[in-house]
Write a protein that holds these residues in place. Structure first.
Motif, PDB file in Angstrom:
ATOM      1  N   THR A  82       0.840  -1.194   0.000  1.00 49.04           N
ATOM      2  CA  THR A  82       0.000   0.000   0.000  1.00 49.04           C
ATOM      3  C   THR A  82       0.876   1.245   0.000  1.00 49.04           C
ATOM      4  OG1 THR A  82      -0.092   0.053   2.421  1.00 49.04           O
ATOM      5  CG2 THR A  82      -1.881  -1.104   1.281  1.00 49.04           C
ATOM      6  N   ASN A  83       0.279   2.352  -0.473  1.00 45.79           N
ATOM      7  CA  ASN A  83       0.921   3.652  -0.382  1.00 45.79           C
ATOM      8  C   ASN A  83       0.394   4.397   0.836  1.00 45.79           C
ATOM      9  OD1 ASN A  83       2.764   3.778  -2.529  1.00 45.79           O
ATOM     10  ND2 ASN A  83       1.093   4.082  -3.988  1.00 45.79           N
ATOM     11  N   ALA A  84       0.916   5.588   1.051  1.00 45.83           N
ATOM     12  CA  ALA A  84       0.410   6.450   2.117  1.00 45.83           C
ATOM     13  C   ALA A  84      -0.991   6.935   1.751  1.00 45.83           C
ATOM     14  CB  ALA A  84       1.349   7.644   2.304  1.00 45.83           C
ATOM     15  N   PRO A  85      -1.758   7.428   2.720  1.00 46.99           N
ATOM     16  CA  PRO A  85      -3.083   7.988   2.403  1.00 46.99           C
ATOM     17  C   PRO A  85      -2.977   9.025   1.295  1.00 46.99           C
ATOM     18  CG  PRO A  85      -2.796   7.851   4.767  1.00 46.99           C
ATOM     19  CD  PRO A  85      -1.473   7.491   4.157  1.00 46.99           C
ATOM     20  N   ASN A 127      -9.668   9.019   2.683  1.00 49.60           N
ATOM     21  CA  ASN A 127      -8.542   9.933   2.506  1.00 49.60           C
ATOM     22  C   ASN A 127      -8.871  11.342   2.979  1.00 49.60           C
ATOM     23  OD1 ASN A 127      -6.608   8.134   1.478  1.00 49.60           O
ATOM     24  ND2 ASN A 127      -7.508   8.235  -0.561  1.00 49.60           N
TER      25      ASN A 127
END
Length: 313
Positions: free
Chosen positions: A27-30, A114
Protein backbone atom coordinates in the motif's frame (compact mmCIF):
# COMPACT_ATOMS: atom_id res chain seq x y z
CA UNK A 1 42.67 -13.34 14.32
CA UNK A 2 43.03 -17.04 13.50
CA UNK A 3 41.48 -18.39 10.32
CA UNK A 4 39.13 -20.58 12.33
CA UNK A 5 37.88 -17.56 14.29
CA UNK A 6 37.19 -15.62 11.11
CA UNK A 7 35.26 -18.54 9.66
CA UNK A 8 33.19 -18.83 12.83
CA UNK A 9 32.38 -15.09 12.79
CA UNK A 10 31.27 -15.27 9.15
CA UNK A 11 29.08 -18.28 9.89
CA UNK A 12 27.31 -16.37 12.65
CA UNK A 13 26.82 -13.33 10.40
CA UNK A 14 25.30 -15.34 7.56
CA UNK A 15 23.06 -17.23 9.97
CA UNK A 16 21.53 -14.00 11.32
CA UNK A 17 17.89 -13.39 10.34
CA UNK A 18 17.34 -11.39 7.12
CA UNK A 19 15.07 -8.61 8.32
CA UNK A 20 14.83 -7.14 4.81
CA UNK A 21 12.93 -10.24 3.75
CA UNK A 22 9.69 -8.92 5.27
CA UNK A 23 6.45 -9.37 3.28
CA UNK A 24 5.67 -6.68 0.72
CA UNK A 25 3.62 -3.89 2.32
CA UNK A 26 1.40 -3.46 -0.75
CA UNK A 27 0.00 0.00 0.00
CA UNK A 28 0.92 3.65 -0.38
CA UNK A 29 0.41 6.45 2.12
CA UNK A 30 -3.08 7.99 2.40
CA UNK A 31 -3.90 9.86 -0.80
CA UNK A 32 -3.99 13.57 -0.10
CA UNK A 33 -1.80 16.50 -1.14
CA UNK A 34 -2.17 20.01 0.23
CA UNK A 35 -1.20 23.44 -1.09
CA UNK A 36 -1.97 27.03 -0.14
CA UNK A 37 -3.66 29.29 -2.69
CA UNK A 38 -3.46 32.77 -1.25
CA UNK A 39 -5.40 32.47 2.01
CA UNK A 40 -7.22 29.31 0.87
CA UNK A 41 -6.11 25.81 1.73
CA UNK A 42 -6.61 23.35 -1.14
CA UNK A 43 -6.36 19.60 -0.57
CA UNK A 44 -6.31 17.16 -3.47
CA UNK A 45 -7.97 13.94 -2.29
CA UNK A 46 -7.54 10.64 -4.10
CA UNK A 47 -10.52 8.38 -4.68
CA UNK A 48 -8.17 5.72 -6.05
CA UNK A 49 -7.36 4.66 -9.60
CA UNK A 50 -9.15 2.65 -12.26
CA UNK A 51 -7.77 0.82 -15.29
CA UNK A 52 -9.40 2.14 -18.48
CA UNK A 53 -9.03 0.78 -22.04
CA UNK A 54 -8.00 4.10 -23.56
CA UNK A 55 -7.17 2.41 -26.88
CA UNK A 56 -10.90 1.75 -27.19
CA UNK A 57 -12.22 4.90 -25.53
CA UNK A 58 -10.24 7.62 -27.31
CA UNK A 59 -11.47 8.64 -30.73
CA UNK A 60 -8.34 7.81 -32.69
CA UNK A 61 -6.76 4.57 -33.96
CA UNK A 62 -5.96 2.17 -31.15
CA UNK A 63 -2.39 1.73 -32.41
CA UNK A 64 -1.84 5.50 -32.25
CA UNK A 65 -3.03 5.62 -28.65
CA UNK A 66 -0.74 2.73 -27.76
CA UNK A 67 2.29 4.46 -29.29
CA UNK A 68 1.55 7.78 -27.60
CA UNK A 69 1.12 6.10 -24.22
CA UNK A 70 4.32 4.11 -24.71
CA UNK A 71 6.28 7.35 -25.29
CA UNK A 72 5.39 8.25 -21.69
CA UNK A 73 6.14 4.71 -20.40
CA UNK A 74 2.43 4.01 -19.99
CA UNK A 75 0.38 0.99 -20.97
CA UNK A 76 -3.10 -0.07 -22.03
CA UNK A 77 -5.24 -0.30 -20.00
CA UNK A 78 -4.19 2.97 -18.45
CA UNK A 79 -4.27 3.27 -14.66
CA UNK A 80 -6.27 6.49 -14.32
CA UNK A 81 -6.55 8.66 -11.22
CA UNK A 82 -9.84 9.92 -9.82
CA UNK A 83 -9.38 13.03 -7.67
CA UNK A 84 -11.58 15.45 -5.74
CA UNK A 85 -10.51 18.81 -4.34
CA UNK A 86 -11.31 20.20 -0.91
CA UNK A 87 -11.15 23.99 -0.58
CA UNK A 88 -11.08 25.61 2.85
CA UNK A 89 -11.80 29.30 2.28
CA UNK A 90 -11.70 30.11 5.99
CA UNK A 91 -15.43 30.74 5.86
CA UNK A 92 -16.57 27.52 4.20
CA UNK A 93 -15.31 24.02 3.54
CA UNK A 94 -16.14 23.18 -0.08
CA UNK A 95 -15.61 19.78 -1.72
CA UNK A 96 -15.45 19.69 -5.50
CA UNK A 97 -16.48 16.22 -6.69
CA UNK A 98 -16.85 13.22 -4.44
CA UNK A 99 -15.33 10.27 -6.26
CA UNK A 100 -17.10 7.08 -7.27
CA UNK A 101 -18.28 5.63 -3.97
CA UNK A 102 -19.32 2.08 -4.81
CA UNK A 103 -20.43 2.85 -8.38
CA UNK A 104 -17.22 2.19 -10.30
CA UNK A 105 -15.52 -0.88 -8.91
CA UNK A 106 -13.35 -1.91 -5.96
CA UNK A 107 -10.26 0.16 -6.79
CA UNK A 108 -12.14 3.42 -6.24
CA UNK A 109 -14.29 4.73 -3.39
CA UNK A 110 -11.38 5.87 -1.21
CA UNK A 111 -12.15 9.60 -1.10
CA UNK A 112 -13.96 9.53 2.25
CA UNK A 113 -11.16 7.63 4.00
CA UNK A 114 -8.54 9.93 2.51
CA UNK A 115 -10.55 13.02 3.45
CA UNK A 116 -10.51 11.83 7.06
CA UNK A 117 -6.80 11.03 6.83
CA UNK A 118 -6.22 14.60 5.66
CA UNK A 119 -7.62 15.92 8.93
CA UNK A 120 -11.26 16.64 8.07
CA UNK A 121 -14.57 14.91 8.77
CA UNK A 122 -17.49 14.61 6.34
CA UNK A 123 -19.73 16.49 8.79
CA UNK A 124 -17.52 19.55 8.35
CA UNK A 125 -18.16 19.91 4.61
CA UNK A 126 -20.51 22.86 4.03
CA UNK A 127 -21.01 22.67 0.26
CA UNK A 128 -20.25 20.23 -2.54
CA UNK A 129 -19.79 21.47 -6.09
CA UNK A 130 -20.09 18.86 -8.84
CA UNK A 131 -18.28 19.23 -12.17
CA UNK A 132 -20.77 16.83 -13.75
CA UNK A 133 -23.01 13.95 -12.72
CA UNK A 134 -21.01 10.99 -14.01
CA UNK A 135 -20.72 8.18 -11.43
CA UNK A 136 -17.02 8.70 -10.66
CA UNK A 137 -17.79 12.27 -9.58
CA UNK A 138 -21.06 11.84 -7.65
CA UNK A 139 -20.92 8.27 -6.35
CA UNK A 140 -19.31 9.36 -3.09
CA UNK A 141 -22.29 11.56 -2.22
CA UNK A 142 -24.28 8.70 -0.69
CA UNK A 143 -23.95 5.22 0.77
CA UNK A 144 -26.84 2.84 1.41
CA UNK A 145 -29.31 5.57 0.57
CA UNK A 146 -27.92 8.02 3.14
CA UNK A 147 -25.98 11.24 2.63
CA UNK A 148 -22.25 10.76 3.19
CA UNK A 149 -21.92 14.49 3.95
CA UNK A 150 -24.85 15.08 6.30
CA UNK A 151 -24.56 18.86 6.57
CA UNK A 152 -23.63 19.71 2.99
CA UNK A 153 -25.58 21.48 0.26
CA UNK A 154 -24.94 20.01 -3.20
CA UNK A 155 -24.60 22.36 -6.17
CA UNK A 156 -24.58 21.22 -9.80
CA UNK A 157 -25.20 22.97 -13.11
CA UNK A 158 -28.84 23.07 -14.21
CA UNK A 159 -28.24 21.51 -17.64
CA UNK A 160 -26.63 18.48 -15.98
CA UNK A 161 -29.31 17.99 -13.34
CA UNK A 162 -32.03 18.39 -15.98
CA UNK A 163 -30.39 15.73 -18.15
CA UNK A 164 -29.14 13.10 -15.70
CA UNK A 165 -32.01 13.27 -13.21
CA UNK A 166 -34.70 12.93 -15.89
CA UNK A 167 -36.75 9.74 -15.73
CA UNK A 168 -37.71 10.25 -19.37
CA UNK A 169 -34.04 10.35 -20.39
CA UNK A 170 -33.35 7.22 -18.33
CA UNK A 171 -36.22 5.39 -20.01
CA UNK A 172 -34.96 6.34 -23.47
CA UNK A 173 -31.27 5.66 -22.81
CA UNK A 174 -29.50 2.62 -24.32
CA UNK A 175 -29.13 -0.27 -21.91
CA UNK A 176 -25.39 0.30 -21.46
CA UNK A 177 -25.98 3.96 -20.51
CA UNK A 178 -28.81 3.53 -18.02
CA UNK A 179 -26.39 3.04 -15.14
CA UNK A 180 -25.10 6.59 -15.56
CA UNK A 181 -28.59 7.96 -14.98
CA UNK A 182 -29.38 5.55 -12.15
CA UNK A 183 -26.08 6.31 -10.39
CA UNK A 184 -26.69 10.06 -10.55
CA UNK A 185 -30.25 9.73 -9.28
CA UNK A 186 -29.31 7.48 -6.36
CA UNK A 187 -26.36 9.66 -5.39
CA UNK A 188 -28.21 12.96 -5.16
CA UNK A 189 -31.50 11.55 -3.83
CA UNK A 190 -30.76 12.03 -0.09
CA UNK A 191 -29.86 15.67 -0.70
CA UNK A 192 -32.79 16.36 -2.99
CA UNK A 193 -35.26 14.89 -0.49
CA UNK A 194 -33.80 17.15 2.21
CA UNK A 195 -34.01 20.23 -0.05
CA UNK A 196 -30.21 20.38 -0.15
CA UNK A 197 -29.75 19.95 -3.91
CA UNK A 198 -29.44 23.40 -5.46
CA UNK A 199 -28.85 23.60 -9.23
CA UNK A 200 -27.36 26.78 -10.70
CA UNK A 201 -26.65 28.34 -14.08
CA UNK A 202 -22.97 28.59 -15.02
CA UNK A 203 -21.27 31.97 -14.80
CA UNK A 204 -22.00 32.65 -11.13
CA UNK A 205 -19.90 32.99 -7.98
CA UNK A 206 -21.19 30.26 -5.68
CA UNK A 207 -19.29 31.45 -2.62
CA UNK A 208 -16.69 34.22 -2.24
CA UNK A 209 -13.61 33.05 -4.13
CA UNK A 210 -15.17 30.18 -6.11
CA UNK A 211 -16.82 30.82 -9.47
CA UNK A 212 -18.59 28.27 -11.68
CA UNK A 213 -17.93 28.50 -15.43
CA UNK A 214 -19.41 26.60 -18.34
CA UNK A 215 -17.25 23.79 -19.71
CA UNK A 216 -20.04 22.10 -21.65
CA UNK A 217 -19.55 19.15 -23.98
CA UNK A 218 -18.32 16.27 -21.87
CA UNK A 219 -21.81 16.40 -20.40
CA UNK A 220 -24.60 18.94 -21.08
CA UNK A 221 -23.72 20.92 -17.95
CA UNK A 222 -20.06 20.10 -17.39
CA UNK A 223 -18.64 22.87 -15.19
CA UNK A 224 -15.20 24.17 -14.27
CA UNK A 225 -14.54 25.99 -11.01
CA UNK A 226 -12.21 28.95 -10.66
CA UNK A 227 -10.82 29.26 -7.14
CA UNK A 228 -9.15 32.61 -6.37
CA UNK A 229 -7.56 34.13 -3.28
CA UNK A 230 -5.21 37.11 -3.06
CA UNK A 231 -4.62 37.06 -6.80
CA UNK A 232 -3.70 33.36 -6.90
CA UNK A 233 -5.89 31.26 -9.18
CA UNK A 234 -6.68 27.57 -9.51
CA UNK A 235 -9.00 26.26 -12.23
CA UNK A 236 -10.53 22.86 -11.49
CA UNK A 237 -11.37 21.48 -14.93
CA UNK A 238 -13.05 18.17 -14.12
CA UNK A 239 -13.10 15.96 -17.21
CA UNK A 240 -11.88 18.44 -19.81
CA UNK A 241 -8.97 15.99 -20.13
CA UNK A 242 -8.57 12.29 -19.41
CA UNK A 243 -5.22 11.25 -20.92
CA UNK A 244 -2.39 13.75 -20.63
CA UNK A 245 0.00 11.63 -22.71
CA UNK A 246 -2.37 12.03 -25.67
CA UNK A 247 -4.55 15.09 -25.25
CA UNK A 248 -1.90 17.67 -24.38
CA UNK A 249 -0.27 17.02 -27.74
CA UNK A 250 -3.60 16.50 -29.47
CA UNK A 251 -6.38 18.41 -27.68
CA UNK A 252 -8.69 17.60 -30.58
CA UNK A 253 -8.81 13.93 -29.53
CA UNK A 254 -12.05 13.16 -27.73
CA UNK A 255 -13.27 10.24 -25.62
CA UNK A 256 -16.27 7.96 -25.71
CA UNK A 257 -17.62 9.35 -22.44
CA UNK A 258 -18.31 12.74 -24.07
CA UNK A 259 -21.95 13.65 -24.63
CA UNK A 260 -20.98 16.09 -27.41
CA UNK A 261 -17.45 15.44 -28.67
CA UNK A 262 -17.15 18.55 -30.85
CA UNK A 263 -18.22 20.87 -28.04
CA UNK A 264 -15.99 19.05 -25.53
CA UNK A 265 -12.93 19.45 -27.77
CA UNK A 266 -13.66 23.15 -28.25
CA UNK A 267 -14.03 23.67 -24.49
CA UNK A 268 -10.74 21.88 -23.84
CA UNK A 269 -8.81 23.95 -26.38
CA UNK A 270 -10.30 27.25 -25.22
CA UNK A 271 -9.49 26.47 -21.59
CA UNK A 272 -5.97 25.24 -22.33
CA UNK A 273 -5.19 28.38 -24.33
CA UNK A 274 -6.48 30.62 -21.55
CA UNK A 275 -4.58 28.99 -18.68
CA UNK A 276 -1.39 28.70 -20.74
CA UNK A 277 -1.59 32.44 -21.41
CA UNK A 278 -2.29 33.66 -17.87
CA UNK A 279 -0.46 31.00 -15.84
CA UNK A 280 -3.47 29.85 -13.82
CA UNK A 281 -2.82 26.66 -11.85
CA UNK A 282 -4.91 23.72 -13.08
CA UNK A 283 -6.47 20.78 -11.24
CA UNK A 284 -7.69 17.88 -13.42
CA UNK A 285 -9.73 14.99 -12.07
CA UNK A 286 -8.09 12.24 -14.12
CA UNK A 287 -4.47 13.27 -14.53
CA UNK A 288 -2.00 11.42 -12.32
CA UNK A 289 -2.70 12.33 -8.69
CA UNK A 290 -2.70 15.05 -7.44
CA UNK A 291 -3.53 16.34 -10.92
CA UNK A 292 -2.15 19.82 -10.22
CA UNK A 293 0.09 21.75 -12.58
CA UNK A 294 0.51 24.46 -15.19
CA UNK A 295 0.17 24.44 -18.96
CA UNK A 296 2.61 25.94 -21.41
CA UNK A 297 1.83 26.48 -25.11
CA UNK A 298 3.98 24.45 -27.51
CA UNK A 299 2.74 25.39 -30.97
CA UNK A 300 -0.62 23.68 -31.39
CA UNK A 301 0.15 21.42 -28.44
CA UNK A 302 0.67 22.02 -24.73
CA UNK A 303 3.28 21.04 -22.17
CA UNK A 304 2.16 19.95 -18.71
CA UNK A 305 4.32 21.09 -15.79
CA UNK A 306 3.27 19.31 -12.55
CA UNK A 307 3.41 21.29 -9.32
CA UNK A 308 6.57 21.05 -7.31
CA UNK A 309 6.21 18.98 -4.16
CA UNK A 310 5.61 21.27 -1.21
CA UNK A 311 5.65 20.71 2.54
CA UNK A 312 3.39 23.25 4.18
CA UNK A 313 4.96 25.13 7.08
Amino acid sequence: MKLASIAAALAVAFAAPAYAAAPLAGTNAPGFFRIMLGDFEVTAISDGTVDLPMDKLLHQPAATTGKELARSWLNVPLETSVTGYLVNTGGKLVLIDTGAGNLFGPTLGKLLANLKASGYQPEQVDEIYITHLHPDHVGGLAANGKATFPNAVVRAEQHDTDFWLSQANLDQAPADSKGFFQGAMASVAPYASAQRLQPFNAGVELTPGIRANAGYGHTPGHTTYLVESKGKKLLLIGDLIHVGAVQFDHPEVTIGFDSDSKTAAAARLKTFQAVAKDGTLVGASHLAFPGLGHLRSAGKAFDWVPVNYTQLR
